[in-house]
Scaffold this motif. Structure first.
Motif, PDB file in Angstrom:
ATOM      1  N   VAL A 215       0.855  -1.181   0.000  1.00 55.82           N
ATOM      2  CA  VAL A 215       0.000   0.000   0.000  1.00 55.82           C
ATOM      3  C   VAL A 215       0.892   1.233   0.000  1.00 55.82           C
ATOM      4  CG1 VAL A 215      -1.743   1.291   1.280  1.00 55.82           C
ATOM      5  CG2 VAL A 215      -1.854  -1.212   1.197  1.00 55.82           C
ATOM      6  N   SER A 217      -0.434   4.505  -0.389  1.00 49.52           N
ATOM      7  CA  SER A 217      -1.265   5.690  -0.198  1.00 49.52           C
ATOM      8  C   SER A 217      -2.211   5.425   0.964  1.00 49.52           C
ATOM      9  CB  SER A 217      -2.059   5.993  -1.484  1.00 49.52           C
ATOM     10  OG  SER A 217      -2.785   7.190  -1.363  1.00 49.52           O
ATOM     11  N   LEU A 219      -5.397   4.399   2.554  1.00 49.90           N
ATOM     12  CA  LEU A 219      -6.549   3.610   2.115  1.00 49.90           C
ATOM     13  C   LEU A 219      -7.881   4.283   2.425  1.00 49.90           C
ATOM     14  CD1 LEU A 219      -5.511  -0.038   3.102  1.00 49.90           C
ATOM     15  CD2 LEU A 219      -5.654   0.934   0.813  1.00 49.90           C
ATOM     16  N   LEU A 222      -9.627   5.430  -0.597  1.00 51.90           N
ATOM     17  CA  LEU A 222     -10.375   4.374  -1.288  1.00 51.90           C
ATOM     18  C   LEU A 222     -11.679   4.082  -0.565  1.00 51.90           C
ATOM     19  CD1 LEU A 222     -10.678   2.031  -3.329  1.00 51.90           C
ATOM     20  CD2 LEU A 222      -9.226   0.646  -1.820  1.00 51.90           C
ATOM     21  N   LEU A 317     -12.521   1.042 -10.647  1.00 49.80           N
ATOM     22  CA  LEU A 317     -11.487   1.834  -9.996  1.00 49.80           C
ATOM     23  C   LEU A 317     -10.379   2.185 -10.980  1.00 49.80           C
ATOM     24  CD1 LEU A 317     -10.906  -0.142  -6.654  1.00 49.80           C
ATOM     25  CD2 LEU A 317     -12.111   2.042  -6.892  1.00 49.80           C
ATOM     26  N   SER A 320      -4.546   2.691 -10.543  1.00 46.86           N
ATOM     27  CA  SER A 320      -3.578   3.114  -9.525  1.00 46.86           C
ATOM     28  C   SER A 320      -3.868   2.444  -8.188  1.00 46.86           C
ATOM     29  CB  SER A 320      -3.599   4.642  -9.366  1.00 46.86           C
ATOM     30  OG  SER A 320      -4.870   5.083  -8.918  1.00 46.86           O
ATOM     31  N   TRP A 321      -5.143   2.026  -7.971  1.00 45.71           N
ATOM     32  CA  TRP A 321      -5.508   1.342  -6.731  1.00 45.71           C
ATOM     33  C   TRP A 321      -5.187  -0.148  -6.779  1.00 45.71           C
ATOM     34  CZ3 TRP A 321      -5.885   3.697  -2.444  1.00 45.71           C
ATOM     35  CH2 TRP A 321      -6.409   4.996  -2.364  1.00 45.71           C
ATOM     36  N   ASN A 322      -4.802  -0.642  -7.927  1.00 46.41           N
ATOM     37  CA  ASN A 322      -4.384  -2.040  -8.055  1.00 46.41           C
ATOM     38  C   ASN A 322      -3.438  -2.124  -9.247  1.00 46.41           C
ATOM     39  OD1 ASN A 322      -4.081  -4.791  -7.964  1.00 46.41           O
ATOM     40  ND2 ASN A 322      -6.245  -5.289  -8.333  1.00 46.41           N
ATOM     41  N   LYS A 354      -0.927   3.767  -6.155  1.00 48.77           N
ATOM     42  CA  LYS A 354      -1.400   3.853  -4.774  1.00 48.77           C
ATOM     43  C   LYS A 354      -1.302   2.501  -4.081  1.00 48.77           C
ATOM     44  CE  LYS A 354      -4.462   7.704  -5.849  1.00 48.77           C
ATOM     45  NZ  LYS A 354      -5.866   8.197  -5.955  1.00 48.77           N
TER      46      LYS A 354
END
Length: 453
Positions: A215, A217, A219, A222, A317, A320-322, A354
């Protein structure tokens, strides 16, 4: 005879149809002292008068407790007349053990599904969450399989030292009678996510994370996303998306269209990072229904199930989140076969990820030289897990459990050998699968660097 002021209330209780059972109550200290003084005075009298018969049977030994239940009801009825207020709560009978996590207000719930072999990796992820928390408090929920008490203590200490809350659920009793389809890369723990709506029902939303990621960033950003009426939020899998749009992938497209109902433009979602609406997921399927699906044969197991069952119900999403690592230096090459929109989103995510997800057979703890592995090892060093993970990677190489030690032998991206193999045997194609099955082992080993899918 001994406490005549309670007589009328005693007659009323014994002639009535209700009582307070189980000797469970919460009282102010002064009132409790008053009750205990009166209660044990009566029970001592009972013991003296009936000592000849008291204790003749095991059931008789419980008589004072049964009597105390009635005496509590008499006492409270008497005190009500003096103005004492009594709040009654529901009594619930559990026919079988339930597994539910208590909600902690002000904490963001994050769920992991792990076994005992991945505890060190889990601690690195927790440290990465802490390093980017920006004062956000997290409730770390572990759905574990056969985690030792020593490792549970390590997890609780690491989470506690970060200022987070920790809950560990042992899942083995819940899965003992279930059937799960697994393979050499994915174990039964990957299906634990389907228990989340039941176990975390006290949270409206939860974040689910695979353990092979970092991780980078906060969370909470999110968690605060509004996903509308969708069941969950997830990012597109650029690898699968690119493969579906590659030449020679007719069999893969046929599988996704007929088995998963994933059709053009083939927006297939990666399940390693999920923001789940637990209520809507329960409305979609009960836990038993989700688990029934887990006994069916799918190529990518739980991820296929999610894509099939939640088509049109997944909030998209940013990648950037995965952000997936460039596994074996092949993922970017495959992803560029997808739509421009999805590929550019992947490239953008790689510049400022992220969450970095080391999805695939190549893992950062086995190969410190792989794509974006430096970020993993930076957090591993901060968490104090770098040495154990290095030793673990070395042991896996010695026993042949890891392929990362062969990476130096792989042709570089764009090499003539790799391009020729990919042209003759496209990734995910039928001819590639057949070739892998019929080739002698000696030739397989020679070509393994190119024909690893």
């Amino acid at each position: 005879r001994y406490t005549p002021e309670f007589y009328d209330d005693a007659v009323s209780v014994f002639d009535g149809k209700s009582s307070y059972f189980c000797n469970m109550f919460v009282m102010k200290k002064a009132l409790m002292n008053e009750y205990f003084t009166w209660l044990f005075y009566i029970l001592d009298l009972y013991r003296e008068e009936f000592k000849k018969t008291f204790g003749r049977s095991k059931y008789g030994l419980r008589t004072p407790a049964h009597l105390a239940e009635r005496l509590l009801t008499i006492f409270l009825q008497y005190k009500r007349k003096q103005g004492i207020k009594v709040k009654e709560l529901e009594m619930i009978f559990f026919q079988k053990k339930t597994y539910q996590i208590r909600r902690i207000d002000g904490f963001v719930p994050v769920v992991f599904c792990v076994n005992n072999k991945l505890v060190d990796q889990l601690l690195v992820v927790v440290n990465s969450i802490f390093e980017n928390s920006r004062q956000t408090k997290y409730h770390i929920i572990i759905l574990g399989n056969s985690i030792t008490e020593k490792n549970k203590s390590r997890i609780r200490k690491a989470v506690g030292d970060s200022g987070f809350a920790c809950s560990i659920i042992e899942m083995s009793p819940l899965i003992s009678s279930k059937i799960f389809v697994v393979n050499q890369h994915l174990s039964v723990e990957t299906y634990f996510r389907f228990f989340i709506p039941q176990i975390c029902c006290n949270y409206k939303k939860i974040i689910y994370l695979d353990v092979d990621l970092i991780v980078n960033s906060d969370l909470n950003e999110l968690y605060k996303l509004d996903i509308g009426n969708n069941v969950m939020a997830a990012a597109i899998d650029p690898d699968m998306h690119g493969s579906l749009l590659s030449k020679g992938s007719d069999d893969l497209r046929k599988y996704c269209e007929s088995r998963l109902n994933v059709v053009s433009p083939y927006l297939y979602y990666q399940a390693g990072v999920l923001l789940i609406d637990t209520e809507k997921m329960r409305e979609c399927h009960s836990t038993e229904e989700w688990l029934d699906l887990c006994s069916m044969q799918f190529n990518w197991m739980d991820q296929d199930i999610i894509n099939r069952e939640l088509q049109g119900k997944i909030f998209r999403l940013s990648q950037s989140w995965n952000c997936l690592s460039d596994c074996y230096s092949r993922r970017i090459q495959i992803a560029q076969n997808g739509t421009v929109e999805v590929f550019l989103d992947y490239l953008k995510a790689r510049k400022n990820p992220k969450i970095i997800h080391y999805a695939g057979a190549e893992k950062a703890w086995n190969n410190p030289n792989m794509d974006m592995a430096d970020v993993f090892w930076r957090y591993a060093e901060k968490s104090g897990r770098s040495i154990p993970l290095l030793l673990q990677g070395f042991e896996q190489k010695q026993t042949g459990q890891s392929m990362s030690h062969e990476i130096h032998q792989r042709p570089k991206k764009g090499s003539l050998g790799r391009e020729l193999v990919d042209k003759l045997f496209p990734v995910y194609s039928l001819q590639r699968k057949i070739t892998l099955r019929i080739l002698p082992n000696s030739i397989k080993i020679f070509l393994k660097n190119n024909l690893y899918r």
